[in-house]
Design an enzyme around this catalytic site. Structure first.
Site, PDB file in Angstrom:
ATOM      1  N   ASP A 195       0.889 -23.375  11.496  1.00 43.66           N
ATOM      2  CA  ASP A 195      -0.072 -24.201  10.765  1.00 43.66           C
ATOM      3  C   ASP A 195       0.100 -25.678  11.079  1.00 43.66           C
ATOM      4  O   ASP A 195      -0.879 -26.389  11.312  1.00 43.66           O
ATOM      5  CB  ASP A 195       0.070 -23.963   9.260  1.00 43.66           C
ATOM      6  CG  ASP A 195      -0.947 -24.748   8.466  1.00 43.66           C
ATOM      7  OD1 ASP A 195      -2.155 -24.691   8.805  1.00 43.66           O
ATOM      8  OD2 ASP A 195      -0.545 -25.429   7.506  1.00 43.66           O
ATOM      9  N   LEU A 248       4.985  -3.278  -5.131  1.00 47.28           N
ATOM     10  CA  LEU A 248       6.094  -2.391  -5.488  1.00 47.28           C
ATOM     11  C   LEU A 248       7.465  -2.942  -5.133  1.00 47.28           C
ATOM     12  O   LEU A 248       8.467  -2.247  -5.251  1.00 47.28           O
ATOM     13  CB  LEU A 248       5.900  -0.990  -4.888  1.00 47.28           C
ATOM     14  CG  LEU A 248       4.544  -0.331  -5.162  1.00 47.28           C
ATOM     15  CD1 LEU A 248       4.462   1.017  -4.475  1.00 47.28           C
ATOM     16  CD2 LEU A 248       4.284  -0.214  -6.645  1.00 47.28           C
ATOM     17  N   CYS A 249       7.535  -4.188  -4.679  1.00 45.15           N
ATOM     18  CA  CYS A 249       8.820  -4.822  -4.364  1.00 45.15           C
ATOM     19  C   CYS A 249       9.419  -5.346  -5.669  1.00 45.15           C
ATOM     20  O   CYS A 249       8.735  -5.997  -6.455  1.00 45.15           O
ATOM     21  CB  CYS A 249       8.583  -5.970  -3.381  1.00 45.15           C
ATOM     22  SG  CYS A 249      10.071  -6.627  -2.636  1.00 45.15           S
ATOM     23  N   HIS A 250      10.682  -5.048  -5.903  1.00 41.33           N
ATOM     24  CA  HIS A 250      11.353  -5.489  -7.118  1.00 41.33           C
ATOM     25  C   HIS A 250      11.555  -7.000  -7.120  1.00 41.33           C
ATOM     26  O   HIS A 250      11.862  -7.583  -6.073  1.00 41.33           O
ATOM     27  CB  HIS A 250      12.719  -4.804  -7.262  1.00 41.33           C
ATOM     28  CG  HIS A 250      12.619  -3.349  -7.511  1.00 41.33           C
ATOM     29  ND1 HIS A 250      12.519  -2.431  -6.492  1.00 41.33           N
ATOM     30  CD2 HIS A 250      12.585  -2.641  -8.664  1.00 41.33           C
ATOM     31  CE1 HIS A 250      12.433  -1.214  -7.008  1.00 41.33           C
ATOM     32  NE2 HIS A 250      12.463  -1.311  -8.324  1.00 41.33           N
ATOM     33  N   MET A 258      13.434  -7.485   2.308  1.00 46.90           N
ATOM     34  CA  MET A 258      12.034  -7.929   2.252  1.00 46.90           C
ATOM     35  C   MET A 258      11.948  -9.432   2.005  1.00 46.90           C
ATOM     36  O   MET A 258      11.080 -10.110   2.565  1.00 46.90           O
ATOM     37  CB  MET A 258      11.251  -7.167   1.184  1.00 46.90           C
ATOM     38  CG  MET A 258      11.075  -5.694   1.507  1.00 46.90           C
ATOM     39  SD  MET A 258      10.421  -5.366   3.163  1.00 46.90           S
ATOM     40  CE  MET A 258       8.862  -6.224   3.096  1.00 46.90           C
ATOM     41  N   GLU A 259      12.849  -9.961   1.194  1.00 48.18           N
ATOM     42  CA  GLU A 259      12.861 -11.398   0.942  1.00 48.18           C
ATOM     43  C   GLU A 259      13.196 -12.165   2.216  1.00 48.18           C
ATOM     44  O   GLU A 259      12.574 -13.194   2.512  1.00 48.18           O
ATOM     45  CB  GLU A 259      13.852 -11.721  -0.179  1.00 48.18           C
ATOM     46  CG  GLU A 259      13.390 -11.304  -1.560  1.00 48.18           C
ATOM     47  CD  GLU A 259      13.468  -9.797  -1.852  1.00 48.18           C
ATOM     48  OE1 GLU A 259      13.001  -9.390  -2.923  1.00 48.18           O
ATOM     49  OE2 GLU A 259      13.999  -9.030  -1.014  1.00 48.18           O
TER      50      GLU A 259
END
Length: 161
Positions: A131, A74-76, A116-117
């Site tokens: 990692d 649901l993230c644009h 969010m990005e």
């Protein structure tokens, strides 16, 4: 215009941002990576046998920002117009632990925020550090991931400071 992620029937939906104004928006997120002091020294000196760990983590952060809409439901999908990634020691190391801060600042001109990005980029940078260094330090941890500042949009500017 829908203002939440659930429709009248209770089903998930993407928030409708079509009526929002396009504005310049920025967000900065950070992750703190806990590690052994010798791991920090190796990262800073660039002596890891896999090469320049910070350069790879920086690229991973940028790639993560660009892939956010594919990873977060649901993230644009919004244009990524700039990404800056920095790494710096966070606090003085002790005899048994050191902390490295990764900050990711993302810019866009869009109808919705870019927090969010920024958080995805910071997360991916931390995961990449783990990692690449897990063979020398399996106890590494991503201590925190958070937004530390945002600017633009209807809600205006905000920072943790």
């Amino acid at each position: 215009m829908a203002s939440n992620h659930f429709g009248p029937d209770g089903q998930a939906r993407m928030v409708d941002v079509s009526e929002k104004a396009v504005t310049v928006r920025t967000a900065t997120a950070e992750t703190i990576v806990l590690m052994q002091p010798k791991t920090m020294e190796m990262i800073q000196a660039g002596t890891h046998r896999k090469g320049d760990v910070l350069a790879v983590a920086r690229l991973a952060a940028i790639m993560g920002c660009k892939q956010t809409a594919s990873l977060i439901p649901l993230c644009h999908a919004i244009p990524i117009e700039g990404v800056d990634v920095t790494f710096e020691p966070f606090e003085e190391p002790t005899a048994t632990e050191a902390r490295l801060r990764c900050q990711v600042t993302v810019r866009t001109t869009a109808k919705t925020g870019i927090e969010m990005e920024a958080m995805t980029g910071a997360s991916i940078a931390g995961l990449t550090l783990y990692d690449m260094c897990k063979s020398v330090d399996r106890r590494m941890e991503l201590e925190s991931i958070r937004v530390v500042a945002k600017a633009g949009g209807k809600s205006g500017d905000w920072s943790v400071d």
